[in-house]
Design an enzyme around this catalytic site. Structure first.
Site, PDB file in Angstrom:
ATOM      1  CE  LYS A 259       0.305  -2.510  -3.729  1.00 47.38           C
ATOM      2  NZ  LYS A 259      -1.100  -2.707  -3.382  1.00 47.38           N
ATOM      3  NE  ARG A 333      -7.859   4.961  -0.115  1.00 47.11           N
ATOM      4  CZ  ARG A 333      -8.596   3.897   0.183  1.00 47.11           C
ATOM      5  NH1 ARG A 333      -9.492   3.966   1.148  1.00 47.11           N
ATOM      6  NH2 ARG A 333      -8.471   2.785  -0.495  1.00 47.11           N
TER       7      ARG A 333
HETATM    8  N1  BES Z   1      -2.553   0.562  -6.238  1.00 47.48           N
HETATM    9  C1  BES Z   1      -3.367  -0.168  -5.321  1.00 47.48           C
HETATM   10  C2  BES Z   1      -4.648  -0.687  -5.956  1.00 47.48           C
HETATM   11  C3  BES Z   1      -4.516  -1.710  -7.024  1.00 47.48           C
HETATM   12  C4  BES Z   1      -4.616  -3.049  -6.719  1.00 47.48           C
HETATM   13  C5  BES Z   1      -4.352  -1.344  -8.349  1.00 47.48           C
HETATM   14  C6  BES Z   1      -4.531  -4.001  -7.723  1.00 47.48           C
HETATM   15  C7  BES Z   1      -4.264  -2.289  -9.356  1.00 47.48           C
HETATM   16  C8  BES Z   1      -4.359  -3.615  -9.041  1.00 47.48           C
HETATM   17  C9  BES Z   1      -3.752   0.693  -4.132  1.00 47.48           C
HETATM   18  O1  BES Z   1      -2.858   1.673  -3.762  1.00 47.48           O
HETATM   19  C10 BES Z   1      -3.926  -0.207  -2.968  1.00 47.48           C
HETATM   20  O2  BES Z   1      -2.967  -0.832  -2.599  1.00 47.48           O
HETATM   21  N2  BES Z   1      -5.125  -0.281  -2.428  1.00 47.48           N
HETATM   22  C11 BES Z   1      -5.410  -1.111  -1.320  1.00 47.48           C
HETATM   23  C12 BES Z   1      -6.257  -0.315  -0.354  1.00 47.48           C
HETATM   24  C13 BES Z   1      -6.484  -1.001   0.959  1.00 47.48           C
HETATM   25  C14 BES Z   1      -5.222  -1.017   1.764  1.00 47.48           C
HETATM   26  C15 BES Z   1      -7.576  -0.270   1.688  1.00 47.48           C
HETATM   27  C16 BES Z   1      -6.195  -2.321  -1.838  1.00 47.48           C
HETATM   28  O3  BES Z   1      -7.069  -2.154  -2.683  1.00 47.48           O
HETATM   29  O4  BES Z   1      -5.909  -3.433  -1.400  1.00 47.48           O
HETATM   30 ZN    ZN Z   2      -1.347   0.996  -2.419  1.00 42.92          ZN
END
Ligand code: BES
Ligand code: ZN
Ligand code: ZN
Length: 485
Positions: A259, A333
């Site tokens: 991230k 997921r």
């Molecule tokens: N934990 C995150 C989602 C999230 C984002 C929770 C902001 C709370 C606040 C999740 O694991 C994630 O990183 N999802 C990605 C998925 C993408 C790579 C398809 C996302 O939503 O950007």
């Molecule tokens: Zn994630």
């Protein structure tokens, strides 16, 4: 420490009181002087939200109900007023405080008390200096007076205790709460509430071939855990259990698809779904709700490490399906898919999973709604929606059409863990659907599960999203069971 809640029949003259007013009248039982009454009435007519009367030996807080045709809105306004009053009440340092009402709707005292208790919460265990924290600066006792059923008080206590427990788990940083520590905390919660907790360790997880959980854990130096929580009361209304699965990512760095920017902010809260499941089990067990309920919590951190799983990997999941890893940040997921697949062992009536799953859910609904979708019968969605309005944890249902499933097709494996930017919140749900033939409801709390600032009594960081909703859902599911079978 949470305020204690009890009930009384009588208010003594020296007790400070909060009185919720259904009409613009002041009850005699408050023993206000003539001038105090005149002052209060003037303020009431001016439609002020609350009025404070500072007598020599006590405070009296008058709270007006904001009438609204919508009963849910009226109730929520009362919880919000409690939040607005919290600082003032704290600053007055009452050892105890009576909460009563006059000509208000039945349940008004409970609603206000709920808002107040949830607003008093603070995560201050790491504050070593008294003056830095607001430790102990709230009434240690809240005493409710009025037409309140004992069972309603018990529910309020159990539910708010559960929210405190869940918030503590969510707010705990990863250097104090890795997956193993989380499992120990869940065990303690099980012991306190009377449900069983079995913790499957890394060896067992490998033996069960939970490929999703194993893959996400590969970059970590800490082992994963898989917790199985069970509440199976002797008398229960359902033959097949309800299974709740909660995402337990104790920290989400994104993994090798790390991230960037400030996207890692508050990613210790990526186990909010897990905390909610543990809290719901606490509430139903403590309150003796006659519903056979299973909680499944897969937990690990998601980090780039020596052997971290990589974009392009193909992994074999617990249900034998193969998944192409399109992005290591779509880890939630993967661990939930194994949990949902494992749920088949119970032939459940319904599986509900809850997870801080996609930024897309947060972008769509902000902090005002939980994104919900699935293939379960609409009677379940209707009950969930109704409970959402009642506790003001509202759900917004998204389409779950099969066309969305096409976005996660893979050329080289059965399925891919990402579908691209479009409809990201839905493709995440469609991904999960592949892992069970039992009815599924998927709840994405990415927008509501971790907050940058207080949304009234839904306090910042980890408010405990979905806990009051799902606990109420199970309670009503039990009460309505003839309608459901
Ligand atoms: N934990 C995150 C989602 C999230 C984002 C929770 C902001 C709370 C606040 C999740 O694991 C994630 O990183 N999802 C990605 C998925 C993408 C790579 C398809 C996302 O939503 O950007
Ligand atoms: Zn994630
Ligand atoms: Zn995540």
């Amino acid at each position: 420490m949470k305020s204690e809640i009890s009930k009384t029949d009588q208010i003594s003259p020296d007790q400070s009181v909060i009185c919720i007013l259904g009409k613009d009248e002041i009850p005699e039982s408050l023993r206000l002087s003539k001038t105090e009454k005149e002052y209060a009435l003037k303020r009431i007519t001016a439609k002020e939200e609350y009025i404070i009367i500072n007598s020599y030996y006590k405070h009296t807080y008058l709270v007006r109900i904001k009438e609204d045709l919508n009963v849910h809105k009226t109730r929520e306004e009362l919880r919000k007023t409690a939040f607005n009053l919290r600082k003032l009440i704290k600053s007055n340092n009452h050892p105890e405080l009576v909460i009563t009402s006059a000509k208000a709707y039945k349940g008004a005292i409970e609603d206000f008390t709920e808002g107040l208790i949830l607003s008093f919460y603070s995560f201050d265990k790491y504050k070593t200096r008294e003056e830095n924290g607001d430790k102990k600066k709230y009434p240690s006792k809240l005493i409710l007076q009025g037409d309140i059923d004992d069972s309603d008080i018990k529910w309020l206590i159990d539910l708010s205790d559960a929210v405190y427990l869940a918030r503590d788990l969510i707010n705990e940083p990863v250097n104090h709460l890795n997956a193993t520590v989380l499992s120990h905390e869940i065990k303690k919660i099980g012991q306190a509430a009377g449900f069983t907790v079995e913790v499957l360790n890394k060896g067992k997880i490998e033996a069960l071939k939970m490929g999703g959980l194993i893959a996400v854990n590969k970059g970590s130096v800490d082992p994963p855990v898989f917790c199985v929580l069970e509440w199976h009361p002797e008398k229960c209304i359902n033959k097949k259990p309800l299974v709740l699965a909660g995402k337990g990512i104790v920290y989400d760095t994104g993994g090798l698809n790390i991230k960037t920017g400030d996207h890692m902010d508050n990613m210790k809260a990526d186990m909010a779904g897990a905390a909610t499941v543990a809290g719901v089990l606490y509430t139903v067990a403590k309150s003796g709700i006659p519903v056979h309920t299973i909680g499944l919590i897969p937990a690990t951190d998601n980090r780039p490490g020596g052997n971290a799983y990589a974009q392009g990997d193909i992994i074999t999941m617990h249900n034998k399906m193969t998944v192409e890893v399109g992005n290591t940040d779509a880890e939630g997921r993967l661990i939930l898919a194994d949990a949902i697949s494992y749920a088949s062992n119970y032939s459940p009536e319904l599986i509900i999973d809850i997870a801080t799953l996609t930024g897309s859910a947060a972008m769509t609904f902000g902090n005002q709604a939980i994104a919900v979708m699935g293939n379960a019968d609409k009677k379940y969605f209707e009950l969930l929606e109704e409970c959402g309005y009642e506790v003001h944890e509202r759900i917004a249902q998204l389409p779950f059409w099969e066309e969305y499933g096409e976005l996660i097709k893979s050329d080289i494996a059965d399925i891919k863990n990402v579908g691209g930017r479009e409809a990201g919140v839905i493709t995440a749900g469609k991904f999960l659907e592949n892992f069970t033939k039992f009815p599924l409801i998927h709840m994405d709390i990415a927008g509501t599960g971790s907050l940058k600032k207080d949304d009234y009594y839904r306090l910042k960081d980890g408010p405990g999203s979905g806990l009051r909703l799902l606990s109420t859902f199970l309670k009503k599911f039990a009460a309505n069971h003839t309608k459901f079978n």
